[in-house]
Design an enzyme around this catalytic site. Sequence first.
Site, PDB file in Angstrom:
ATOM      1  N   GLU A 309     -10.551   5.443   8.950  1.00 29.29           N
ATOM      2  CA  GLU A 309      -9.789   5.888   7.783  1.00 29.29           C
ATOM      3  C   GLU A 309     -10.382   5.300   6.504  1.00 29.29           C
ATOM      4  O   GLU A 309     -10.608   4.093   6.415  1.00 29.29           O
ATOM      5  CB  GLU A 309      -8.330   5.460   7.923  1.00 29.29           C
ATOM      6  CG  GLU A 309      -7.443   5.852   6.760  1.00 29.29           C
ATOM      7  CD  GLU A 309      -6.008   5.421   6.939  1.00 29.29           C
ATOM      8  OE1 GLU A 309      -5.443   4.855   5.991  1.00 29.29           O
ATOM      9  OE2 GLU A 309      -5.449   5.644   8.038  1.00 29.29           O
ATOM     10  N   TYR A 357       7.156   5.880  -2.388  1.00 31.38           N
ATOM     11  CA  TYR A 357       6.418   5.579  -1.159  1.00 31.38           C
ATOM     12  C   TYR A 357       7.407   5.535   0.017  1.00 31.38           C
ATOM     13  O   TYR A 357       7.679   4.489   0.589  1.00 31.38           O
ATOM     14  CB  TYR A 357       5.712   4.239  -1.315  1.00 31.38           C
ATOM     15  CG  TYR A 357       4.534   4.021  -0.389  1.00 31.38           C
ATOM     16  CD1 TYR A 357       4.461   4.638   0.851  1.00 31.38           C
ATOM     17  CD2 TYR A 357       3.499   3.181  -0.748  1.00 31.38           C
ATOM     18  CE1 TYR A 357       3.408   4.426   1.705  1.00 31.38           C
ATOM     19  CE2 TYR A 357       2.425   2.954   0.093  1.00 31.38           C
ATOM     20  CZ  TYR A 357       2.391   3.571   1.310  1.00 31.38           C
ATOM     21  OH  TYR A 357       1.339   3.339   2.157  1.00 31.38           O
ATOM     22  N   ASP A 359       8.925   6.084   3.794  1.00 30.18           N
ATOM     23  CA  ASP A 359       8.570   6.209   5.198  1.00 30.18           C
ATOM     24  C   ASP A 359       9.285   7.433   5.757  1.00 30.18           C
ATOM     25  O   ASP A 359      10.139   8.023   5.098  1.00 30.18           O
ATOM     26  CB  ASP A 359       8.959   4.954   5.975  1.00 30.18           C
ATOM     27  CG  ASP A 359       8.024   3.784   5.703  1.00 30.18           C
ATOM     28  OD1 ASP A 359       6.838   4.032   5.436  1.00 30.18           O
ATOM     29  OD2 ASP A 359       8.500   2.628   5.734  1.00 30.18           O
TER      30      ASP A 359
END
Length: 379
Positions: A309, A357, A359
Amino acid sequence: MNKNYDYVLVGAGFYCSIIAERIANDLGKKVLIVEKRNHIGGNCFSETNIETGIEFHKYGTHIFHTSNKKVWEYISNFTTFNSYYHQVLITYNSKVYQMPINLETINSFYNINLKPFEVDDFLEQEFKKESYTNPKNFEEQAINIIGRPLYDAFIKGYTIKQWGRDPKDLPASIIKRLPFRKNYSESYFFDTYQGIPTDGFTAIFDKLLASNNIDIQLNTDFFEIKEQLNSSATIIYSGSIDRLLDYRFGELDYRTLDFEFEVVNYEDFQGTSVMNYGNQKIPYTRIHEPKHLHPERTYNLDKTLIIKEYSKEANREEPYYPIGGEVNKSLYTKYLKEVKKVYPNLIIGGRLGDYKYYDMHHVIENALDTYNNLIKKGC
């Protein structure tokens, strides 16, 4: 284009998919989902590598976790979860350590043998060397939590790669996402419910969107077809808010990701699902080995799939992570105010839409609240 839809949802990730499921099955109304990619599932999309038979998450490893019973009960209608508990390791200077930082990390790094009750006194000596009364940025906040040596080894280089910025230029709030342990606990999350969907993430979306009241148009850009839609339709949008106004006030800051897929001739490459790399000179931030996400599955192969990544500045097509900060917060607020004037029937949400941000469990909760408080009540 059929103009008879009362609801048009932009994006096929969790936010819009859950709202679509609720409208279709609870209200019994027709909805249209418009998705620019060639698949449903958003960044949670999973598929199977043909060569190895290993299911992987195309856009990086996603672990479901929550302590919210309402979220758990809802999503459990569409899947079961395996017993996977997330552990992350980090390689620094060719040695592997526990991540997030715990007592094992501290003892291994300093080559000492502290007990949990000795950690605070030990770190206090580090704080005497450097600490900040009012931490103004990511670096100062991190040093206040773990001290300079641990920060330089495990946080600084990784953060520079991940965010493409000097940690001094990042908001202090970002470091709050990273747990810090003074014992030997190795689990990344402490939520009540945790695991990987037994049949994979894509199977959840297949079930969420199975209703005949839901129509899906893949490979479709909302902005290219919006004039063809019912002008009175409610638009539920999960994309970038600045795109809605063609970036007229400037672009919000995002990071995006690149992935390098490789099948290697080992039964097990790294022994864990995610290995982070702390050294800045190593260009990738982490390596995923998705076979470890499904310990209940058997792979009779001397091969495994690994995924490197890389983080980079986002282009307009694939924003992943909102960077945040006061400048971006102010810009978002400006867009939100103006968007309400241009799109009077618009509901916006999700990680990109809210510029937060989130989850997965946050997005699911956000979607359920949007449906119950804004859509169902308004019917």
